[in-house]
Design a protein around this motif. Structure first.
Motif, PDB file in Angstrom:
ATOM      1  N   ARG A 125     -32.377  49.367 -43.703  1.00 54.92           N
ATOM      2  CA  ARG A 125     -31.806  48.011 -43.712  1.00 54.92           C
ATOM      3  C   ARG A 125     -30.341  47.996 -43.319  1.00 54.92           C
ATOM      4  O   ARG A 125     -29.776  46.945 -43.096  1.00 54.92           O
TER       5      ARG A 125
ATOM      6  N   ASP B   9     -28.349  52.702 -46.432  1.00 50.04           N
ATOM      7  CA  ASP B   9     -29.592  53.460 -46.600  1.00 50.04           C
ATOM      8  C   ASP B   9     -29.520  54.870 -46.021  1.00 50.04           C
ATOM      9  O   ASP B   9     -30.409  55.679 -46.280  1.00 50.04           O
TER      10      ASP B   9
ATOM     11  N   SER C 103     -40.940  43.498 -41.732  1.00 46.81           N
ATOM     12  CA  SER C 103     -40.048  44.659 -41.618  1.00 46.81           C
ATOM     13  C   SER C 103     -39.714  44.948 -40.157  1.00 46.81           C
ATOM     14  O   SER C 103     -38.613  45.403 -39.846  1.00 46.81           O
TER      15      SER C 103
ATOM     16  N   GLU D  80     -36.890  42.568 -39.322  1.00 45.66           N
ATOM     17  CA  GLU D  80     -35.650  43.007 -39.957  1.00 45.66           C
ATOM     18  C   GLU D  80     -35.032  44.190 -39.197  1.00 45.66           C
ATOM     19  O   GLU D  80     -33.823  44.237 -38.978  1.00 45.66           O
TER      20      GLU D  80
ATOM     21  N   LEU E  18     -31.419  44.633 -37.118  1.00 42.51           N
ATOM     22  CA  LEU E  18     -30.496  45.740 -37.362  1.00 42.51           C
ATOM     23  C   LEU E  18     -30.187  46.471 -36.059  1.00 42.51           C
ATOM     24  O   LEU E  18     -29.039  46.846 -35.803  1.00 42.51           O
TER      25      LEU E  18
END
Length: 192
Positions: free
Chosen positions: A90, A94, A146, A149, A153
């Motif tokens: 994320r 991380d 996901s 997301e 990123l």
């Protein structure tokens, strides 16, 4: 998810891996790969879609054992390492968890077939090693949310994604080296 249509677990031991030719699955694969003279082209079961198997059963197929007798599948041992990341990447926060979790010395990362106490690998079966699950799974993508997301990123902080991929690549290379020191393989799989 496809159901296995190859030989049921107990059938492999009961049936000769040479299929009457004198050539084992491993010999056949190696001869094919080396442009040699195998007795036939290797054939590996890859699974059937549920709807195909259901239709064949409805049309009179007796079951999976009948498939095993009709198709002369070669025997292989897919060595599946635990390559999973600790979760979805994320952001930069991380990366430390990635480094800690992706430990190639962790015994749970080894394929079950190579862990202490596992029975010896069949010498006449083709051995394969999965080396990478590809870009998206390497970064923890498991579903559409996901995926979205991670794409954001990648746009917002491509260096973070690059760094996570480098961590994972070192992990996979070191783990593969560890596995290859323990057993030879005939092929390697790189997904995506």
């Amino acid at each position: 998810m496809p159901r296995c249509c190859g030989p049921p677990a107990g059938l492999v031991k009961a049936r000769s891996l040479t299929h009457g030719s004198g050539m084992t699955s491993r010999d056949r694969f190696r001869q094919t790969r080396a442009y040699g003279r195998p007795d036939r082209v290797p054939l590996f079961e890859e699974g059937l879609r549920d709807d195909v198997l259901d239709r064949w059963l409805a049309e009179g197929l007796a079951g999976q054992q009948e498939l095993a007798s009709r198709f002369r599948y070669d025997v292989r041992i897919p060595l599946a390492s635990n390559l999973d990341p600790p979760g979805l990447l994320r952001g930069r926060g991380d990366l430390a968890a990635y480094r800690r979790a992706l430990d190639p010395e962790d015994p749970t990362r080894m394929p079950a077939e190579l862990r202490p106490g596992a029975p010896p690998l069949a010498e006449d079966a083709v051995r394969g090693l999965t080396v990478s699950h590809g870009f998206f799974q390497t970064l923890g993508v498991r579903d559409a949310a996901s995926f979205q997301e991670l794409i954001w990123l990648l746009y917002d902080d491509p260096d973070c994604v690059r760094e996570a991929l480098e961590v994972h690549a070192r992990f996979c290379a070191t783990l593969a080296d560890r596995i290859l020191r323990q057993t030879p393989v005939e092929y390697a799989l790189f997904s995506e």
